[in-house]
Enzyme design. Structure first.
Site: not given
Ligand code: C5P
Length: 227
Positions: A29-32
């Site tokens: 995933g990512n930090r958004s």
């Protein structure tokens, strides 16, 4: 009161970040946080639009801001789910704003059971590339839908803009909002600053301040381009 310059319009906004499962408990995933996308969706509703917010793991505090009678939320997890939701939602829409951070790669396979250490756990992750939803939608014949993308880049301001220009030309969106991320910039409940580029990479405007201010500035640039 906000200007009612989106009255009668249907707007689709993606927010958050997609997650690609490795097994039942792990994902790439990512930090958004989804905060900027939610602000864009709610600002459109305030201006009179009917809004479809496609939420990819938007965090709870950002999600709470989406409570508005004109905002309909669809939850998705993976890039494939986001792509399908975008196709459904844009069929009769006036604008698509792709604010979600979409995973560029996904694991080739998802394990049905939790991957255990010492049981032939993978030393390498076998990944396949996800389709580029923004570029795909932008490249389709569309006489009506206005397509807006985001480009989150790292580097000094000149590098960020240069990367953004190349991306604007590559993606074919009507507008691309370029912002610098990393080291406390861009993610979560912080201020933001975007430079907005046209499809040829030339700057057409900018917006800065809180994520709400950025959402207002972005709509001010989108509205004159509605078809
Ligand atoms: O190429 P990059 O990920 O930097 O592009 C960012 C923009 O493209 C965002 O608007 C994002 O929502 C969109 N995107 C997409 N599909 C992908 C990757 C990014 O629609 N697979």
């Amino acid at each position: 009161l906000a200007p009612q310059d989106l009255a009668g319009r249907t707007v689709v906004v993606t927010a958050g970040g997609t997650r690609e499962p490795l097994d039942p408990v792990r994902f790439l995933g990512n930090r958004s946080s989804g905060r900027q996308g939610v602000e864009i969706a709610v600002e459109a509703a305030r201006r009179g639009a009917r809004v479809r917010l496609i939420a990819a793991s938007v965090d709870a505090s950002a999600r709470a801001l989406a409570a508005h009678p004109a905002v309909e939320v669809t939850d998705v997890e993976t890039t494939a789910e986001l792509a399908a939701a975008v196709d459904d939602a844009t069929a009769d829409a006036d604008v698509l704003v792709m604010a979600a951070a979409v995973a560029d790669f996904r694991p080739r396979t998802t394990a049905e059971r939790k991957i255990k250490k010492g049981e032939g756990a993978p030393e390498v992750l076998d990944l396949v590339q996800n389709p580029d939803i923004l570029a795909t939608v932008a490249a389709r014949p569309r006489d009506h839908l206005v397509v807006v993308g985001f480009a989150a880049e790292t580097g000094d301001p000149d590098e960020v803009l240069e990367l953004g220009r190349a991306k604007a030309r590559r993606k074919g969106a009507d507008l691309l909002a370029v912002n610098a991320v990393g080291k406390g910039r861009g993610f979560g409940d912080v201020d933001n600053a975007v430079t907005v580029l046209g499809p040829d990479g030339a700057a057409v405007g900018a917006a800065a301040g809180t994520k709400h201010d950025v959402a207002r500035g972005l709509w001010d640039l989108i509205v004159p381009r509605l078809r």
